[in-house]
Design a protein around this motif. Structure first.
Motif, mmCIF file in Angstrom:
data_model
loop_
_atom_site.group_PDB
_atom_site.id
_atom_site.type_symbol
_atom_site.label_atom_id
_atom_site.label_comp_id
_atom_site.label_asym_id
_atom_site.label_seq_id
_atom_site.Cartn_x
_atom_site.Cartn_y
_atom_site.Cartn_z
ATOM 1 N N ILE A 23 0.841 -1.200 0.000
ATOM 2 C CA ILE A 23 0.000 0.000 0.000
ATOM 3 C C ILE A 23 0.874 1.248 0.000
ATOM 4 O O ILE A 23 0.606 2.205 -0.740
ATOM 5 C CB ILE A 23 -0.973 -0.024 1.193
ATOM 6 C CG1 ILE A 23 -2.050 -1.081 0.952
ATOM 7 C CG2 ILE A 23 -1.601 1.354 1.420
ATOM 8 C CD1 ILE A 23 -3.005 -1.299 2.093
ATOM 9 N N ASP A 24 1.937 1.247 0.794
ATOM 10 C CA ASP A 24 2.837 2.407 0.838
ATOM 11 C C ASP A 24 3.460 2.700 -0.522
ATOM 12 O O ASP A 24 3.630 3.862 -0.903
ATOM 13 C CB ASP A 24 3.933 2.207 1.881
ATOM 14 C CG ASP A 24 3.414 2.304 3.302
ATOM 15 O OD1 ASP A 24 2.307 2.843 3.520
ATOM 16 O OD2 ASP A 24 4.129 1.839 4.226
ATOM 17 N N GLU A 26 -3.655 7.564 1.366
ATOM 18 C CA GLU A 26 -3.470 6.245 1.973
ATOM 19 C C GLU A 26 -4.811 5.614 2.337
ATOM 20 O O GLU A 26 -5.035 4.427 2.101
ATOM 21 C CB GLU A 26 -2.585 6.323 3.211
ATOM 22 C CG GLU A 26 -2.284 4.952 3.782
ATOM 23 C CD GLU A 26 -1.248 4.963 4.888
ATOM 24 O OE1 GLU A 26 -1.053 3.901 5.494
ATOM 25 O OE2 GLU A 26 -0.637 6.009 5.138
ATOM 26 N N GLN A 27 -5.713 6.415 2.868
ATOM 27 C CA GLN A 27 -7.045 5.907 3.227
ATOM 28 C C GLN A 27 -7.797 5.447 1.978
ATOM 29 O O GLN A 27 -8.455 4.406 1.985
ATOM 30 C CB GLN A 27 -7.836 6.988 3.954
ATOM 31 C CG GLN A 27 -9.207 6.545 4.402
ATOM 32 C CD GLN A 27 -9.958 7.658 5.138
ATOM 33 O OE1 GLN A 27 -9.409 8.707 5.441
ATOM 34 N NE2 GLN A 27 -11.210 7.406 5.398
ATOM 35 N N GLN A 50 -6.263 2.208 0.759
ATOM 36 C CA GLN A 50 -6.669 1.122 1.658
ATOM 37 C C GLN A 50 -8.098 0.683 1.359
ATOM 38 O O GLN A 50 -8.399 -0.503 1.338
ATOM 39 C CB GLN A 50 -6.545 1.552 3.120
ATOM 40 C CG GLN A 50 -6.888 0.449 4.114
ATOM 41 C CD GLN A 50 -5.913 -0.711 4.061
ATOM 42 O OE1 GLN A 50 -4.719 -0.525 4.307
ATOM 43 N NE2 GLN A 50 -6.393 -1.905 3.752
ATOM 44 N N GLN A 51 -8.988 1.647 1.088
ATOM 45 C CA GLN A 51 -10.376 1.320 0.767
ATOM 46 C C GLN A 51 -10.459 0.522 -0.536
ATOM 47 O O GLN A 51 -11.206 -0.454 -0.634
ATOM 48 C CB GLN A 51 -11.226 2.584 0.660
ATOM 49 C CG GLN A 51 -12.698 2.314 0.426
ATOM 50 C CD GLN A 51 -13.333 1.572 1.593
ATOM 51 O OE1 GLN A 51 -13.232 2.022 2.725
ATOM 52 N NE2 GLN A 51 -13.973 0.448 1.336
ATOM 53 N N ILE A 109 -8.095 -1.396 -1.802
ATOM 54 C CA ILE A 109 -7.545 -2.721 -1.511
ATOM 55 C C ILE A 109 -8.574 -3.575 -0.771
ATOM 56 O O ILE A 109 -8.798 -4.738 -1.118
ATOM 57 C CB ILE A 109 -6.239 -2.621 -0.696
ATOM 58 C CG1 ILE A 109 -5.134 -1.935 -1.511
ATOM 59 C CG2 ILE A 109 -5.788 -3.992 -0.184
ATOM 60 C CD1 ILE A 109 -4.677 -2.679 -2.738
ATOM 61 N N ASP A 110 -9.208 -2.995 0.245
ATOM 62 C CA ASP A 110 -10.227 -3.728 1.004
ATOM 63 C C ASP A 110 -11.366 -4.192 0.103
ATOM 64 O O ASP A 110 -11.794 -5.350 0.170
ATOM 65 C CB ASP A 110 -10.784 -2.868 2.144
ATOM 66 C CG ASP A 110 -9.769 -2.620 3.250
ATOM 67 O OD1 ASP A 110 -8.743 -3.325 3.321
ATOM 68 O OD2 ASP A 110 -10.011 -1.692 4.050
ATOM 69 N N GLU A 156 -3.521 -11.304 -1.506
ATOM 70 C CA GLU A 156 -2.456 -10.866 -0.613
ATOM 71 C C GLU A 156 -1.291 -11.828 -0.791
ATOM 72 O O GLU A 156 -1.472 -13.039 -0.714
ATOM 73 C CB GLU A 156 -2.949 -10.866 0.819
ATOM 74 C CG GLU A 156 -1.959 -10.318 1.802
ATOM 75 C CD GLU A 156 -2.492 -10.317 3.225
ATOM 76 O OE1 GLU A 156 -1.717 -10.658 4.131
ATOM 77 O OE2 GLU A 156 -3.686 -10.001 3.410
#
Length: 93
Positions: A55-56, A74-75, A78-79, A81-82, A92
């Motif tokens: 993610i980074d 980043e948020q 992350q969303q 990816i989720d 993963e």
């Protein structure tokens, strides 16, 4: 060690009628009934997921490509990816 993610096989990004869509192909057609709309940022993330990536690393690429310093990146990643994990679009590593 940070988790890495990669796009699953069986999906291609296509521009259809001016819209960028993620389209299932092959056996994945049976798993997903429909297509997924990708905006410019989502397309960029999807392209980054062609190879194992954290993610980074995705966040750094977005900030560089789009010249943004917004901490919400980043948020947002992350969303994505989720959601992609939930819909079994990525794995993963």
């Amino acid at each position: 060690m940070a988790k890495k993610y990669q796009a699953k096989d069986g999906f291609v990004a296509r521009k259809i009628a001016g819209e960028l869509l993620l389209v299932p192909v092959g056996e994945r057609v049976q798993d997903l009934n429909g297509m997924i709309y990708l905006n410019e940022t989502s397309q960029f993330i999807w392209d980054a997921l062609a190879n194992p990536v954290t993610i980074d690393e995705i966040v750094a690429k977005i900030k560089s490509e789009f010249n943004v310093k917004d901490n919400d990146v980043e948020q947002d990643v992350q969303q994505f990816i989720d959601d992609a994990l939930t819909n079994e679009l990525i794995i993963e590593i």
